[in-house]
Enzyme design. Sequence first.
Site, PDB file in Angstrom:
ATOM      1  N   HIS A  35       0.840  -1.198   0.000  1.00 55.76           N
ATOM      2  CA  HIS A  35       0.000   0.000   0.000  1.00 55.76           C
ATOM      3  C   HIS A  35       0.874   1.247   0.000  1.00 55.76           C
ATOM      4  O   HIS A  35       2.000   1.229   0.521  1.00 55.76           O
ATOM      5  CB  HIS A  35      -0.958   0.011   1.194  1.00 55.76           C
ATOM      6  CG  HIS A  35      -0.291   0.131   2.538  1.00 55.76           C
ATOM      7  ND1 HIS A  35      -0.030   1.339   3.138  1.00 55.76           N
ATOM      8  CD2 HIS A  35       0.166  -0.815   3.393  1.00 55.76           C
ATOM      9  CE1 HIS A  35       0.539   1.140   4.305  1.00 55.76           C
ATOM     10  NE2 HIS A  35       0.691  -0.166   4.490  1.00 55.76           N
TER      11      HIS A  35
ATOM     12  N   ASP B   2      -0.770   4.331   0.893  1.00 61.08           N
ATOM     13  CA  ASP B   2      -1.376   5.319   1.789  1.00 61.08           C
ATOM     14  C   ASP B   2      -0.669   5.287   3.142  1.00 61.08           C
ATOM     15  O   ASP B   2      -0.045   4.291   3.517  1.00 61.08           O
ATOM     16  CB  ASP B   2      -2.890   5.082   1.943  1.00 61.08           C
ATOM     17  CG  ASP B   2      -3.237   3.705   2.473  1.00 61.08           C
ATOM     18  OD1 ASP B   2      -2.526   2.736   2.137  1.00 61.08           O
ATOM     19  OD2 ASP B   2      -4.215   3.592   3.247  1.00 61.08           O
TER      20      ASP B   2
ATOM     21  N   ASP C 282       6.367   2.075   6.900  1.00 58.03           N
ATOM     22  CA  ASP C 282       5.057   1.451   6.610  1.00 58.03           C
ATOM     23  C   ASP C 282       4.323   2.262   5.554  1.00 58.03           C
ATOM     24  O   ASP C 282       3.578   3.166   5.899  1.00 58.03           O
ATOM     25  CB  ASP C 282       4.256   1.340   7.897  1.00 58.03           C
ATOM     26  CG  ASP C 282       2.954   0.619   7.717  1.00 58.03           C
ATOM     27  OD1 ASP C 282       2.752  -0.007   6.656  1.00 58.03           O
ATOM     28  OD2 ASP C 282       2.113   0.681   8.618  1.00 58.03           O
TER      29      ASP C 282
ATOM     30  N   GLU D  26      -5.256   1.029   2.971  1.00 61.50           N
ATOM     31  CA  GLU D  26      -4.851   0.066   3.993  1.00 61.50           C
ATOM     32  C   GLU D  26      -4.952   0.678   5.375  1.00 61.50           C
ATOM     33  O   GLU D  26      -5.329   0.011   6.329  1.00 61.50           O
ATOM     34  CB  GLU D  26      -3.409  -0.409   3.736  1.00 61.50           C
ATOM     35  CG  GLU D  26      -3.060  -1.711   4.454  1.00 61.50           C
ATOM     36  CD  GLU D  26      -2.518  -1.484   5.852  1.00 61.50           C
ATOM     37  OE1 GLU D  26      -2.371  -2.457   6.594  1.00 61.50           O
ATOM     38  OE2 GLU D  26      -2.242  -0.330   6.204  1.00 61.50           O
ATOM     39  N   GLU D  27      -4.631   1.948   5.483  1.00 61.69           N
ATOM     40  CA  GLU D  27      -4.539   2.571   6.804  1.00 61.69           C
ATOM     41  C   GLU D  27      -5.880   3.077   7.328  1.00 61.69           C
ATOM     42  O   GLU D  27      -6.007   3.399   8.516  1.00 61.69           O
ATOM     43  CB  GLU D  27      -3.546   3.741   6.766  1.00 61.69           C
ATOM     44  CG  GLU D  27      -2.124   3.357   6.369  1.00 61.69           C
ATOM     45  CD  GLU D  27      -1.417   2.540   7.435  1.00 61.69           C
ATOM     46  OE1 GLU D  27      -2.062   2.114   8.393  1.00 61.69           O
ATOM     47  OE2 GLU D  27      -0.206   2.330   7.283  1.00 61.69           O
TER      48      GLU D  27
ATOM     49  N   GLU E 103       5.256  -5.654   4.398  1.00 63.82           N
ATOM     50  CA  GLU E 103       4.809  -4.911   5.579  1.00 63.82           C
ATOM     51  C   GLU E 103       5.845  -5.046   6.688  1.00 63.82           C
ATOM     52  O   GLU E 103       6.387  -6.128   6.904  1.00 63.82           O
ATOM     53  CB  GLU E 103       3.466  -5.448   6.083  1.00 63.82           C
ATOM     54  CG  GLU E 103       2.254  -4.750   5.502  1.00 63.82           C
ATOM     55  CD  GLU E 103       2.011  -3.372   6.106  1.00 63.82           C
ATOM     56  OE1 GLU E 103       2.587  -3.067   7.160  1.00 63.82           O
ATOM     57  OE2 GLU E 103       1.264  -2.600   5.485  1.00 63.82           O
TER      58      GLU E 103
HETATM   59 ZN   LIG Z   1       1.284  -0.993   6.269  1.00 62.80          ZN
END
Ligand SMILES: [Zn+2]
Length: 196
Positions: free
Chosen positions: A72, A74, A105, A140-141, A169
């Site tokens: 991801h 975001d 992340d 994702e977040e 991740e």
């Molecule tokens: Zn993540």
Amino acid sequence: MPANPVTIARDLIRCRSVTPAEGGALALLEATLADAGFTVERVTFSEPGLADVQNLYARIGSSPPHFAFAGHTDVVPPGDEAKWTYPPFGADIADGVLYGRGAVDMKGAVACAVAAALDYLADKASAQKGSISFLITGDEEGVAVNGTVKLLQWAAVRGERFDHCILGEPTNPAALGEMVKIGRRGSLNGTLVVTD
Ligand SMILES: [Zn+2]
């Protein structure tokens, strides 16, 4: 010249892709992967009452085995930017450490995946077998309903089949391999038998 994952990571961090905003991060990946020969598709998913979210699917090759990188772009909101030692979207490097929202992340991991794919294609283009894909979500977040699950369903409808997947991740705080996770906010129970 090998692809530089640090440069890609810095470019990604400078995109203000605070969930669910795309912030230019997927556009950057689209341009980079298309340049390398990937067929890139931007897919937007919607859900009543929620913001639309952009996702990206890129593939090069048409035959199996089909290897996918997932991830991801975001990030969570930076909060009070004045409290950051380095600006959250500045991608500064100090003492060999890259600072910025999403450096860990997981824009750093996405950048590494992209650089690895570019290097592989540059080195082995003549002997390339199988397919490489990127499944990148912008959801994702947050509530994460317009992201990976829908992207996988979308891919399945198109007949895409994945044989292997790596998702970078950052789950291991101290040492690689100390934690194994399946899915998002899920759990895995297992029994490990070690024999000598
Ligand atoms: Zn993540």
